[in-house]
Design an enzyme around this catalytic site. Structure first.
Site, PDB file in Angstrom:
ATOM      1  CG  HIS A   1      -6.373   1.694  -0.036  1.00  0.00           C
ATOM      2  ND1 HIS A   1      -5.183   2.344  -0.288  1.00  0.00           N
ATOM      3  CD2 HIS A   1      -5.830   0.925   0.862  1.00  0.00           C
ATOM      4  CE1 HIS A   1      -4.203   1.863   0.141  1.00  0.00           C
ATOM      5  NE2 HIS A   1      -4.634   0.990   0.796  1.00  0.00           N
TER       6      HIS A   1
ATOM      7  CB  CYS B   1      -0.815  -0.085   1.214  1.00  0.00           C
ATOM      8  SG  CYS B   1      -2.040  -1.578   1.261  1.00  0.00           S
TER       9      CYS B   1
ATOM     10  CB  CYS C   1     -13.144  -1.765   5.932  1.00  0.00           C
ATOM     11  SG  CYS C   1     -12.964  -3.171   7.167  1.00  0.00           S
TER      12      CYS C   1
END
Lengths: 388, 116
Positions: free
Chosen positions: A336, A86, A209
């Protein structure tokens, strides 16, 4: 040899679902925006660094840096894909900054990109699990939501962090996201809605999340003399660019409520920039999960250890708080697209420092980004400052 | 419970610096020696944290949901594995290794021990 590095231009697709658009097309879109925004002739671009994590497993595509550069008419220059889970985007930026600082190139294009929404949840979970030590934690069936479930339970036990405290992060970031056109999932949420959402990895629930996302973000970094003199483009200098590592194994983390790589990166970033935590006007940090924002804010030294949950609940990390955290909506609301996130954070901070952000922080002069990969195996911290 | 009665777990120890690792390393990360030997250690300690994974990756999908824990053994080792969870479990509870009747054998499994 150490030359100052500036962010000359930026571009981004919206983060969200881009069904039918190829991963290269997203990267080209964001990159072209950044090149035009920078006002730098393409012949001055000396290299391309592309951040991406899981295009191999999810798209069957690699060599993305070269594919994207070709479609931008950038030929013959070094084009490198970097991967650090990430943190891939942040690592791409750091390498570009090093090249400019060292005098190897005068201008470098940085782009981060990912597509994920075409894959099923188990496929995405499996692909993300490539960032775990699969000879260790992977064998137990641990997942990334699971990692942060472990962290939350430990933080709650030690510091008394409550469901309400953690929900305050979600409510804040989702509300910021509502106003950000680049964000995937802004929402006006209540604690009750969050508390009844599906359990994912106890005590982590669905609204805790970040969503899987498609998207790309790009910036051009360069020397001072290549900056355009457009009136709406203040000079934005990279005051710190730091990359660190930590253990890929959860059992090697001495403290489940902290990531060593973040603590180390923050210390080095403050040292490099000569700044203190109190100097930071806003931060875009890696809230892949709600509890992660609380831990990150403490690891970065922005909030006293153990107080992250309470500061969120008291509004001290909101728009008019002590430090504004994730005014973009963060990963929780903005989305994301893994490899794009670290570069997307820079785009958000540059918008703030230019004074044109949809959630503009008053008098924003110094902004920080924090990009964390895997179990804290890779971390980057950048500090950008607007020059008078 | 005396140490002799506690189930033991096979780990690895560096023959030079005595560092313990959960799985066999290529080299000892502390002193770079290749001389590493298997060692049985008493698998009792405390529950550092646990979670219930309800969205497993593809390879564990058939299990539905399961509990993953972090355990601090009495010898100072921290290891990860499965937890046979009961609703009464709390962080800091004593745990011991479970050796019988497990579906999942690639990772150690612990349960809270009520024997003290």
């Amino acid at each position: 040899m150490n030359r100052s590095v500036y962010v000359a231009g930026m571009g981004s697709t919206a983060f969200g679902k881009h069904a039918g658009t190829s991963i290269e097309a997203l990267a080209v879109d964001a990159s072209a925006q950044a090149l035009v925004d920078a006002g730098i002739d393409r012949t001055r671009i000396g290299a391309v660094y592309l951040g991406n994590f899981i295009s191999g497993p999810l798209n069957g595509k690699e060599v993305l840096a070269g594919l994207v550069a070709e479609q931008l008419g950038l030929q013959g220059i070094p084009c490198t894909k970097v991967e650090g889970a990430c943190a891939s985007g942040g690592i791409a930026l750091r390498h570009a900054c090093l090249m400019v600082a060292a005098g190897i190139h005068d201008a470098v294009l940085v782009v981060g990109v990912e597509t994920m929404t075409h894959a099923s949840t188990p496929e995405v979970t499996s692909a993300l699990n490539c960032a775990m030590d699969n000879e260790y934690d992977g064998l137990s069936g641990l997942t990334f939501p699971g990692l942060f479930g472990l962290a939350w339970r430990a933080h709650a036990q030690r510091y008394g962090t409550s469901r309400e405290d953690v929900a305050a992060v979600v409510i804040k970031n989702k509300a910021f996201g509502l106003n950000n056109p680049l964000a995937q999932m802004g929402a006006a949420l209540t604690i009750d809605q969050i508390a009844v959402s599906a359990m994912i990895a106890d005590p982590l629930q669905l609204f805790d999340c970040c969503p899987p996302s498609d998207g790309a973000a790009a910036v051009v970094v360069c020397t001072k003399d290549l900056l355009s003199d457009l009136p709406n483009h203040p000079r934005i200098r990279v005051m710190a660019s730091v990359q660190t590592s930590g253990s890929a194994r959860i059992a090697q983390h001495p403290d489940l409520c902290s990531f060593d790589a973040t603590v180390l990166a923050a210390q080095q970033a403050y040292q490099q920039s000569g700044l203190q935590p109190a100097d930071i006007d806003l931060v875009e940090l890696h809230d892949c999960f709600s509890i992660a924002e609380i831990i990150d804010s403490e690891d970065l030294g922005l909030v006293p250890r153990g107080e992250g949950g309470r500061w969120a609940a008291q509004g001290r990390t909101g728009m008019h708080g002590d430090v504004v955290i994730n005014p973009s909506g963060g990963l929780l609301a903005k989305g994301h697209p893994v490899g794009a996130t670290g570069v997307g954070q820079i785009v958000e901070v540059v918008s703030q420092l230019r004074g044109v952000h949809p959630n503009q922080v008053d008098q924003a002069g110094i902004g920080m980004t924090h990009n964390l990969g895997g179990t804290g195996v890779a971390c980057t911290v950048h500090i950008l400052g607007r020059e008078a | 419970m005396k140490t002799d009665d506690v189930p033991h777990l096979k780990v690895y120890q560096c023959s030079q610096c005595q560092t313990l690792t959960q799985r066999q390393p290529v080299i000892c990360a502390h002193c770079l020696t290749r001389q590493v030997h298997a060692k049985e250690v008493a698998a009792a300690g405390v529950l550092a944290s646990w979670t219930t994974v309800r969205k497993p990756p593809v390879r564990f999908k058939s299990e539905g949901s399961y509990h993953v824990g972090v355990f601090d053994l009495d010898n100072g080792m921290r290891i990860s594995g499965r937890l046979l969870h009961t609703p009464a479990d709390k962080l800091g509870d004593r745990v011991i290794l479970v050796t019988d009747g497990l579906l999942q054998t690639q990772t150690p499994t612990f349960k809270v021990s009520h024997d003290g």
